[in-house]
Design an enzyme around this catalytic site. Structure first.
Site, PDB file in Angstrom:
ATOM      1  N   CYS A 370       0.833  -1.200   0.000  1.00 56.51           N
ATOM      2  CA  CYS A 370       0.000   0.000   0.000  1.00 56.51           C
ATOM      3  C   CYS A 370       0.874   1.259   0.000  1.00 56.51           C
ATOM      4  O   CYS A 370       1.492   1.581  -1.008  1.00 56.51           O
ATOM      5  CB  CYS A 370      -0.974  -0.037   1.172  1.00 56.51           C
ATOM      6  SG  CYS A 370      -2.324   1.162   1.047  1.00 56.51           S
ATOM      7  N   MET A 373       4.270   0.602  -1.462  1.00 59.46           N
ATOM      8  CA  MET A 373       4.420   0.638  -2.911  1.00 59.46           C
ATOM      9  C   MET A 373       4.475   2.077  -3.408  1.00 59.46           C
ATOM     10  O   MET A 373       5.267   2.422  -4.298  1.00 59.46           O
ATOM     11  CB  MET A 373       3.263  -0.086  -3.603  1.00 59.46           C
ATOM     12  CG  MET A 373       3.469  -0.192  -5.107  1.00 59.46           C
ATOM     13  SD  MET A 373       1.988  -0.575  -6.062  1.00 59.46           S
ATOM     14  CE  MET A 373       1.356   1.074  -6.372  1.00 59.46           C
ATOM     15  N   GLU A 394      -0.189  13.648  -0.419  1.00 61.38           N
ATOM     16  CA  GLU A 394      -0.599  13.471   0.978  1.00 61.38           C
ATOM     17  C   GLU A 394       0.397  14.157   1.904  1.00 61.38           C
ATOM     18  O   GLU A 394       0.019  14.689   2.953  1.00 61.38           O
ATOM     19  CB  GLU A 394      -0.705  11.986   1.317  1.00 61.38           C
ATOM     20  CG  GLU A 394      -1.099  11.720   2.763  1.00 61.38           C
ATOM     21  CD  GLU A 394      -1.143  10.245   3.122  1.00 61.38           C
ATOM     22  OE1 GLU A 394      -1.508   9.935   4.270  1.00 61.38           O
ATOM     23  OE2 GLU A 394      -0.815   9.394   2.255  1.00 61.38           O
ATOM     24  N   HIS A 499      -3.527  -5.142   0.091  1.00 56.63           N
ATOM     25  CA  HIS A 499      -3.066  -5.681   1.372  1.00 56.63           C
ATOM     26  C   HIS A 499      -3.127  -7.205   1.362  1.00 56.63           C
ATOM     27  O   HIS A 499      -4.116  -7.799   1.804  1.00 56.63           O
ATOM     28  CB  HIS A 499      -3.910  -5.133   2.521  1.00 56.63           C
ATOM     29  CG  HIS A 499      -3.665  -3.695   2.821  1.00 56.63           C
ATOM     30  ND1 HIS A 499      -2.745  -3.272   3.762  1.00 56.63           N
ATOM     31  CD2 HIS A 499      -4.201  -2.564   2.282  1.00 56.63           C
ATOM     32  CE1 HIS A 499      -2.737  -1.952   3.809  1.00 56.63           C
ATOM     33  NE2 HIS A 499      -3.602  -1.495   2.921  1.00 56.63           N
ATOM     34  N   GLU A 501      -1.698  -9.281   3.258  1.00 54.20           N
ATOM     35  CA  GLU A 501      -1.674  -9.861   4.605  1.00 54.20           C
ATOM     36  C   GLU A 501      -3.066 -10.226   5.114  1.00 54.20           C
ATOM     37  O   GLU A 501      -3.211 -11.097   5.974  1.00 54.20           O
ATOM     38  CB  GLU A 501      -0.989  -8.904   5.595  1.00 54.20           C
ATOM     39  CG  GLU A 501      -1.743  -7.620   5.918  1.00 54.20           C
ATOM     40  CD  GLU A 501      -1.458  -6.464   4.978  1.00 54.20           C
ATOM     41  OE1 GLU A 501      -1.692  -5.303   5.377  1.00 54.20           O
ATOM     42  OE2 GLU A 501      -1.011  -6.718   3.843  1.00 54.20           O
TER      43      GLU A 501
END
EC number: 6.3.4.2
Length: 525
Positions: A370, A373, A394, A499, A501
């Site tokens: 996320c 990357m 951001e 994601h 995971e």
């Protein structure tokens, strides 16, 4: 046969593994042939866990249907091997917002809206709507918490309205060991059970958590003061491998106790729990910014465990910010691989970028997830393309090279909760890439949780398709946006916007973590 209910409550203090126990018990029952579903009740007023700080509450777990949940839903997914949905979680915020909306719409026909029966009825309706022959309900927090009282009242009413014999109440409590007097202290557990009984719930089974095994006299005292048979008091001391707990429960016969109480048919010979028992000593650095609790990166840590490797070391990204390239190399050279996880906010970002630069230049296996990357793209823009001030909007809204930008539809969003790109999304994986080797297929679904994306359309010169020449970031997966990047001439430099995971299960770790471990092995040959 009427549905059976298992209600798990907690006492004395929180954070003692009630969620792990609930998930383990559910898996144990599933292994002996019980059709079981799970429900986690969180008494907090948040509608979901999406706006919670990971330093305080742990990670936000995202389901396929885009629900932002408490990390306990991750335990349930990993242990049960099935995908959870938004129906597997109830929060007080959801209940109260529903009640207030109905009152404003006049749905209560002029009634005075009250905790009982209106709130309890809404809770009971949601519980009843769940599927499964057996429903395991874990109520978050501890007995005595003000916010949890209405949920305890709701399950008490439900047991009264249905059939008490169809309910099994399990109380998970903690017994501390007082080293000064060299004895276990059972008084907090006794008082916790008394609180539960005052509410109108008599526990049927007590699970006693402790630092190490408790003596039989202390367990008998707990049984005596709690009013439960001695065989219904189970001790679960701390254990190094939590995935062993279903096996421990099975060996102790807890499934038989549950089956006898609820009248369940079980298949004793079907238990075949396959969990990781040994862990390779590879050192993986998890370069993060949420250091308040390991739970902030729970699913990544568990994915590494499930791939058969020891616990990764969380490295403070802010600490790396203070180091030059040589210092970063000294700090990270001892690790076999690096993971750059997701996150929000500017703090620690430059440290993550330094770690990425080190891994790219020193051919260290690295996985970016996320935000990870996105920062891989920023690092490449700065140090390979020469876009010195490249950044994400951001962190720097005025950057001349906005390599990472907010999604257009997000720019009009005012609320933060539940507004990101959430849940499973179909994507195309390109052949002749490391990512295709990971999946072995061109179309996969992965879970997302992000508001910013790599702006590939504005900076096409940074990227190339698989097989094309030049030192650029290879596009290895796309949907309507860039899903994954990698560098071809590198042992493992892979960044994914999603994601992975969140999809690791016991016996089925996500293949991208397996691939990272394989890359470590190849580099170390």
């Amino acid at each position: 046969m009427p549905r059976k209910y298992i209600v798990v409550t907690g006492g004395v203090l929180s954070g003692i593994g009630k969620g792990i126990f609930s998930a383990s018990l559910a898996r144990t029952l599933k292994e002996v042939g019980v059709d079981i579903n799970v429900l986690k009740i969180d008494p907090y007023l948040n509608v979901d866990a999406g706006t919670m700080n990971p330093n305080q509450h742990g990670e936000v777990f995202v389901t396929d249907d885009g629900y932002e949940a408490d990390l306990d839903l991750g335990h349930y997914e990993r242990f049960l091997g099935v995908s959870m949905t938004r129906k597997n979680n109830i929060t007080a915020g959801q209940i109260y917002s529903t009640i207030i909306s109905r009152e404003r719409e006049g749905k209560y026909l002029g009634s005075t809206v009250q905790m009982v029966p209106h709130v309890t009825s809404e809770i009971k309706d949601r519980i009843i709507s769940m599927s499964g022959d057996v429903l395991s309900i874990e109520i978050g927090g501890t007995v005595g918490d003000i916010e949890g009282e209405i949920f305890l009242e709701a399950v008490r009413e439900l047991a009264f309205e249905k059939n008490r014999d169809d309910f099994l109440f399990i109380h998970v409590t903690y017994v501390p060991y007082l080293r000064v007097t060299n004895e276990f202290k059972t008084k907090p557990t006794q008082q916790s059970v008394q609180l539960l009984r005052k509410i109108g719930i008599q526990p049927d089974l007590i699970v006693v958590r402790s630092e190490f095994p408790i003596d039989s006299h202390s367990l008998y005292k707990i049984a005596l003061f709690s009013g439960v048979p001695r065989e219904m008091v189970i001790n679960l001391p701390d254990i190094g491998n939590v995935y062993q707990i279903p096996e421990t429960l099975y060996e102790s016969g807890v499934h038989r106790l549950v089956a006898k109480k609820l009248g369940l048919q079980i298949n004793e010979g079907s238990f075949s729990w396959n969990y990781p028992k040994s862990f390779k000593p590879y050192r993986i650095a998890l370069v993060g910014k949420y250091l308040g609790t390991d739970d902030a990166y729970k699913s990544i840590i568990e994915s590494i465990f499930l791939a058969g490797v020891q616990k990764p070391v969380v490295v403070d990204a802010q600490e790396l910010e203070e180091l030059d390239d040589h210092g970063v190399a000294q700090k990270l050279s001892a690790f076999d691989a690096i993971i750059i996880p997701g996150g929000f906010g500017r703090r620690g970002i430059e440290g993550k970028i330094k770690a990425i630069k080190f891994a790219r230049e020193h051919r260290k296996p690295i996985l970016g997830i996320c935000l990870g990357m996105q920062l891989m793209a920023v690092e490449f823009a700065r140090h390979v393309m020469g876009y010195t001030d490249a950044n994400s909007t951001e962190f720097d809204p005025s950057t001349p090279y906005p390599v990472v930008n907010m999604m257009e539809e997000q720019k009009k969003v005012m609320n933060l909760g539940g507004t990101m790109r959430l849940g499973a999304q179909r994507m195309k994986v390109y052949r002749n890439t490391k990512l295709f080797e990971v999946y072995g297929e061109e179309e996969v679904y992965e879970r997302h949780r992000h508001r910013y994306e790599v702006d590939i359309d504005r900076f096409p010169e940074m990227f190339k398709m698989p097989g094309e020449e030049g030192y650029k970031l290879t596009i290895s997966a796309r949907s309507e946006f860039l899903e994954a990047i990698e560098i071809e001439d590198h042992p493992f430099f892979v960044g994914v916007q999603y994601h992975p995971e969140f999809k690791s299960k016991v016996g089925r770790p996500h293949p991208i973590f397996v691939a990272l471990v394989k890359a470590i092995e190849e580099v170390n040959r």
